[in-house]
Design an enzyme around this catalytic site. Structure first.
Site, PDB file in Angstrom:
ATOM      1  N   CYS A  48       0.733  -5.741   4.673  1.00 44.89           N
ATOM      2  CA  CYS A  48       0.173  -7.086   4.838  1.00 44.89           C
ATOM      3  C   CYS A  48       0.650  -7.867   3.628  1.00 44.89           C
ATOM      4  O   CYS A  48       0.114  -7.711   2.531  1.00 44.89           O
ATOM      5  CB  CYS A  48      -1.354  -7.058   4.893  1.00 44.89           C
ATOM      6  SG  CYS A  48      -2.069  -8.716   4.862  1.00 44.89           S
ATOM      7  N   CYS A  54      -2.069 -10.614   2.255  1.00 46.19           N
ATOM      8  CA  CYS A  54      -3.343 -10.237   1.621  1.00 46.19           C
ATOM      9  C   CYS A  54      -3.537  -8.734   1.720  1.00 46.19           C
ATOM     10  O   CYS A  54      -2.833  -7.988   1.066  1.00 46.19           O
ATOM     11  CB  CYS A  54      -4.507 -11.012   2.210  1.00 46.19           C
ATOM     12  SG  CYS A  54      -4.596 -10.994   4.011  1.00 46.19           S
ATOM     13  N   SER A  55      -4.483  -8.282   2.531  1.00 48.92           N
ATOM     14  CA  SER A  55      -4.790  -6.850   2.558  1.00 48.92           C
ATOM     15  C   SER A  55      -5.283  -6.406   3.930  1.00 48.92           C
ATOM     16  O   SER A  55      -6.095  -5.504   4.029  1.00 48.92           O
ATOM     17  CB  SER A  55      -5.856  -6.535   1.508  1.00 48.92           C
ATOM     18  OG  SER A  55      -6.997  -7.342   1.750  1.00 48.92           O
ATOM     19  N   CYS A  56      -4.808  -7.044   5.015  1.00 49.45           N
ATOM     20  CA  CYS A  56      -5.215  -6.642   6.368  1.00 49.45           C
ATOM     21  C   CYS A  56      -4.938  -5.147   6.541  1.00 49.45           C
ATOM     22  O   CYS A  56      -3.836  -4.675   6.236  1.00 49.45           O
ATOM     23  CB  CYS A  56      -4.419  -7.399   7.429  1.00 49.45           C
ATOM     24  SG  CYS A  56      -4.631  -9.188   7.338  1.00 49.45           S
TER      25      CYS A  56
END
Lengths: 193, 93
Positions: free
Chosen positions: A98, A101-103
């Site tokens: 991702c 971000c941090s999906c």
């Protein structure tokens, strides 16, 4: 009071109170969500992978609708983004990142490994993936296509790795023990030790 | 408009971040690049509007594939990137 300088615990309490007052989320609902999040671990994804390796109908469901496949294994998916499953084959290796971000498919893999959110992983996965994978100990042969799946929006993605050779006749339980977190991100591949 | 699998598209060469606060789900490294629609993933509320409590806008979301060699000057024989992109970011290529 400057909100940026407010103590975080006080801010959190304030947000919880507002969420309850505005009927957005009650204290019980927040507690339930925290419990569900904490319970999730890569063992859930591994159980799905092992079942897909032993049950062609389940595998077809998993590739068609990851959310339904997770629910079929008792994973609570209500209110979560849809889950998509990417199949590794002889000719294709998938790697999930991702970059924004941090999906991460937390419902089936739990909290992401520490490096998943690092700027280095996010940048190198889309620019220099094969060399980066070598650093993780994974060599993808040149004749295998490498597809980097950048989770940017409403889906969460997990990889269905290839079943390792030498596992004929193994039970789903025994197979699940072979499958680790990194295999379902595409950083590693399952091996029989 | 629903884009069929195989449709060639270009990601808009747009930089909303230069115009003020925004919440963007389109990575900068794809902007201006051409890709191919792999499939329609469903229709979802536009996160760029949701983030600012703007009126709900439902948009088609697509999986779009880009050859990695087109994105970077490095050598990338057999690598590709597959990304979810909202229709509002795509134009005909």
């Amino acid at each position: 009071m400057n909100i940026l300088e407010a103590p975080s615990e006080k801010l959190l309490a304030g947000i919880r109170k507002l969420l309850a007052e505005k009927n957005i989320a009650s204290a019980d609902e927040i507690a339930e969500r925290i419990r569900i999040t904490d319970e999730a671990s890569p063992a859930r994804g591994a159980a799905m992978v092992a079942r897909a390796w032993t049950d062609p109908e389940y595998k077809a469901l998993m590739l068609r609708d990851g959310t339904m496949a997770a629910e079929a294994m008792g994973v609570p998916m209500r209110g979560l983004p849809p889950l998509g499953v990417l199949e590794n084959t002889e000719d294709l290796h998938n790697l999930v990142v991702c970059t924004l971000c941090s999906c991460y498919p937390r419902a089936v893999l739990g909290y992401p490994p520490f490096w998943f959110k690092s700027a280095a992983y996010r940048a190198r996965a889309v620019r220099d993936p094969r060399a980066m994978l070598v650093e993780f100990g994974t060599n993808i042969p040149d004749n295998v296509k490498l597809e980097v799946v950048d989770s940017t929006a409403d889906y969460r993605w997990m990889v269905l790795p290839r079943r390792p050779a030498g596992t004929d006749g193994w039970s789903a339980e025994r197979l699940a023990a072979l499958v680790h977190e990194g295999d379902m991100i595409g950083i590693t591949v399952p091996v029989v030790k | 408009m629903m884009l069929a699998s195989g449709t060639k598209v270009r990601v808009k060469l747009d930089w909303p971040e230069t115009r003020g606060p925004c919440h963007i789900r389109t990575p900068y490294y794809l902007r201006g690049h051409e890709g191919v629609v792999v499939r329609h993933l469903g229709d979802y509320p536009n996160p760029e509007a949701l983030a600012f409590r703007a009126p709900e806008q439902i948009l088609p979301l697509y999986h779009v594939r880009f050859p990695m060699a087109d994105l970077w000057p490095d050598r990338h024989g057999n690598n590709s990137v597959l990304v979810e992109l909202y229709e509002s970011w795509l134009e005909a290529a």
